[in-house]
Motif scaffolding. Structure first.
Motif, short mmCIF file in Angstrom:
data_model
loop_
_atom_site.label_atom_id
_atom_site.label_comp_id
_atom_site.label_asym_id
_atom_site.label_seq_id
_atom_site.Cartn_x
_atom_site.Cartn_y
_atom_site.Cartn_z
N ILE A 254 0.85 -1.19 0.00
CA ILE A 254 0.00 0.00 0.00
C ILE A 254 0.89 1.23 0.00
N VAL A 255 0.69 2.09 -0.97
CA VAL A 255 1.47 3.32 -1.10
C VAL A 255 0.55 4.49 -0.82
N LEU A 256 0.89 5.28 0.17
CA LEU A 256 0.15 6.49 0.50
C LEU A 256 0.66 7.62 -0.38
N ALA A 257 -0.16 8.06 -1.30
CA ALA A 257 0.24 9.09 -2.26
C ALA A 257 -0.39 10.41 -1.87
N SER A 258 0.44 11.37 -1.49
CA SER A 258 -0.08 12.64 -1.00
C SER A 258 0.86 13.77 -1.37
N ASP A 259 0.30 14.97 -1.50
CA ASP A 259 1.13 16.12 -1.79
C ASP A 259 1.36 16.97 -0.54
N VAL A 260 1.02 16.46 0.64
CA VAL A 260 1.27 17.19 1.88
C VAL A 260 2.10 16.33 2.82
N ASP A 261 2.88 16.99 3.68
CA ASP A 261 3.75 16.25 4.59
C ASP A 261 3.50 16.62 6.05
N ASN A 262 2.27 17.01 6.36
CA ASN A 262 1.94 17.41 7.73
C ASN A 262 1.92 16.23 8.68
N PRO A 263 2.28 16.44 9.96
CA PRO A 263 2.09 15.40 10.97
C PRO A 263 0.61 15.29 11.33
N LEU A 264 0.30 14.38 12.22
CA LEU A 264 -1.11 14.16 12.58
C LEU A 264 -1.69 15.32 13.38
N THR A 265 -0.96 15.77 14.40
CA THR A 265 -1.52 16.76 15.33
C THR A 265 -0.59 17.95 15.49
N GLY A 266 -1.07 18.93 16.28
CA GLY A 266 -0.27 20.12 16.53
C GLY A 266 -0.60 21.25 15.58
N PRO A 267 0.16 22.35 15.66
CA PRO A 267 -0.15 23.53 14.84
C PRO A 267 -0.04 23.30 13.34
N LYS A 268 0.69 22.29 12.93
CA LYS A 268 0.78 21.96 11.50
C LYS A 268 0.06 20.65 11.18
N GLY A 269 -0.78 20.21 12.10
CA GLY A 269 -1.46 18.93 11.96
C GLY A 269 -2.73 18.98 11.14
N ALA A 270 -3.38 17.84 11.06
CA ALA A 270 -4.55 17.67 10.20
C ALA A 270 -5.67 18.64 10.56
N ALA A 271 -5.99 18.75 11.85
CA ALA A 271 -7.12 19.58 12.26
C ALA A 271 -6.80 21.06 12.10
N ALA A 272 -5.62 21.48 12.56
CA ALA A 272 -5.28 22.90 12.54
C ALA A 272 -5.16 23.45 11.13
N VAL A 273 -4.55 22.69 10.24
CA VAL A 273 -4.28 23.20 8.90
C VAL A 273 -5.46 23.00 7.96
N TYR A 274 -6.08 21.83 8.02
CA TYR A 274 -7.10 21.49 7.03
C TYR A 274 -8.53 21.46 7.57
N GLY A 275 -8.67 21.44 8.90
CA GLY A 275 -10.01 21.42 9.48
C GLY A 275 -10.88 22.59 9.05
#
Length: 373
Positions: free
Chosen positions: A183-204
Motif C-alpha cells: 500500500i502506497v500512501l500518495a499525498s502532496d502534503v507532509d503534515n504530521p497528525l496533530t499540533g499547529p501543522k497537523g490535520a485539524a489545525a491546517v485542514y479542518g
C-alpha cells in the motif's frame, strides 16, 4: 509534444485540458505529433488520470462521508489499483454549504480498498486529498476489520470527534490480505497528525471546522494515536509524527500505522504508475500545468513533479494555467521555462472559469507560435 497537465479545478478535467491544448496546437501546426498523459497528484482526478493511461475503471457502492451510500470509482490494471479517497469520502459528496467536520467518516474509503482487494489488487496506490473527513482514518480501519471500542465495549461512532471516547483499538481483525498487499500512501502534503501543522489545525477549517472544532479534533486525534500506541507499540507514535500522517484529515496516519503503508509524494507515485518515463523519452517539449500556478505548486503539486522529472532528462517544459502567481525566477528554479495563463487573455477570473476550454485553445495557439516555430 507531451501534454502532462493536471486538472483546472472547477472548470476542466486533466483529460479536457489535454484535449483543448492539443486542439490549439494543431491549429498552428496541423501535423504536430502530440501525446497526452493527464496527471494527478493523488487528490481529485487521480482515478480519471489512471483510466486515461489505460487502467480499467471499476465502481463500488460504499458509505459516503455522511453515512449515506455513494458510488465510487477506482482504477485497476495488472494487479495494481489506484484508489482515490475523494471518490468515497470527498467533499464532493457533501450538499452545498453542508460540512460535518466532527462526524464525517472515512468508512467508505476502507470499503473501496476492500473492493480493490476483492478484484485482485496486490499493490494499492491510495491517493488522498479533497476529503471531507477528520477521523484519522479510523473509519477506514473499521471497514477493513479493526474494532474501535469505547469503555462499554461498543464501537465508537463515526467521525473524528467521537474518537475522544475511544478506549480500545483491536486491529487483529484487519483483512488478512492486507499483509500481502503493498500500500502506497500518495499525498502532496507532509503534515504530521496533530499540533499547529497537523490535520485539524491546517485542514479542518477548509472542512467547516470552527476554532472550537479544531481544538476538539486535535485532542481526539492525539488520543486516537495514544490508544493505537497501546495496541501497536511505539511505532504508532512515530507514525503520528511522520510526514503525511496529517494528510486528508489524518487518514495518512491510519494508513501508515494501521495498514503499514509507505508514504511517497503523490505526483512521483502517479508518474510511475502512469508510465511517464517512456512517454517522456519520446518528447521534444513537455506541456504541464494546473488551474493556479502559485507557491503551492512548488511544494509537491503535479506541475512541479512533471518539471522535475523532465529536467532530470534534460527536456524542455512550459506550463499552461488559469492563473499565474509565480515569478519567472520561481518558474525557472522549478524547471519551467515559461508559463501561459488564461488571465493573459481574459482578466476576469469568472469568465476564465466559464470559458476555460476555448481560452485554453487560444493560449495553446500562442504557445505553438512562440515555442514551436
Amino acid at each position: 509534444m507531451l501534454i502532462a497537465a493536471d486538472k483546472f479545478k472547477g472548470s476542466l478535467t486533466a483529460v479536457q485540458v489535454a484535449e483543448h491544448v492539443t486542439a490549439g496546437l494543431r491549429r498552428v501546426m496541423p501535423d504536430l505529433r502530440v501525446a497526452a498523459l493527464p496527471v494527478a497528484d493523488g487528490g481529485d482526478g487521480t482515478v480519471d488520470a489512471a483510466v486515461a493511461a489505460g487502467f480499467e475503471r471499476r465502481e463500488a457502492a460504499v458509505t459516503g462521508p455522511l453515512g449515506n451510500s455513494v458510488t465510487a470509482s477506482y482504477a485497476l490494471r495488472d494487479g495494481t489499483a489506484v484508489v482515490e479517497m475523494a471518490e468515497a469520502s470527498g467533499l464532493r459528496h457533501l450538499p452545498t454549504g453542508v460540512f460535518a467536520p466532527l462526524t464525517a467518516t472515512t468508512y467508505g474509503t476502507g470499503e473501496l480498498l476492500l473492493a480493490a482487494l476483492d478484484a485482485g489488487a496486490r499493490t494499492v496506490v491510495l491517493g488522498v486529498g479533497g476529503s471531507a473527513t477528520n477521523d484519522g482514518g479510523a473509519g477506514m480501519l473499521a471497514a477493513l476489520g479493526a474494532r474501535l471500542l469505547d469503555e462499554d465495549g461498543d464501537p465508537v461512532s463515526h467521525g473524528g470527534g467521537p474518537l475522544r471516547e475511544l478506549a480500545e483499538a483491536d486491529l487483529s481483525g484487519l483483512d488478512p490480505r492486507l499483509a500481502d498487499t503493498e500500500i502506497v500512501l500518495a499525498s502532496d502534503v507532509d503534515n504530521p497528525l496533530t499540533g499547529p501543522k497537523g490535520a485539524a489545525a491546517v485542514y479542518g477549517p477548509q472542512k467547516g471546522a470552527s476554532d472550537e472544532d479544531v481544538a476538539t479534533l486535535d485532542t481526539a486525534l492525539a488520543h486516537f494515536a495514544a490508544v493505537l500506541e497501546r495496541s501497536l507499540g511505539p511505532r504508532a507514535a512515530e507514525h503520528a509524527l511522520a510526514p503525511g500522517a496529517g494528510a486528508a484529515g489524518g487518514v495518512g496516519f491510519g494508513a501508515l500505522a494501521g495498514l503499514g503503508a509507505a508514504f511517497r509524494p503523490g505526483i512521483e507515485v502517479m508518474l510511475d504508475v502512469l508510465g511517464f518515463a517512456p512517454a517522456l523519452e519520446r518528447a521534444g517539449l513537455v506541456i504541464t500545468g494546473e488551474g493556479s500556478l502559485d507557491q503551492q505548486t512548488l511544494h509537491g503539486k503535479a506541475p512541479a513533479g512533471v518539471a522535475a522529472a523532465a529536467r532530470a532528462r534534460r527536456k524542455r517544459v512550459v506550463a499552461v494555467c488559469g492563473r499565474l502567481a509565480l515569478r519567472p525566477a520561481d518558474l525557472a528554479a522549478a524547471g519551467i521555462e515559461g508559463a501561459y495563463a488564461l488571465t493573459d487573455l481574459e482578466p476576469d477570473p469568472a469568465v476564465c472559469m466559464a470559458q476555460a476550454g476555448p481560452l485554453l485553445e487560444r493560449l495553446a495557439e500562442r504557445l505553438a507560435t512562440e515555442r514551436l516555430r
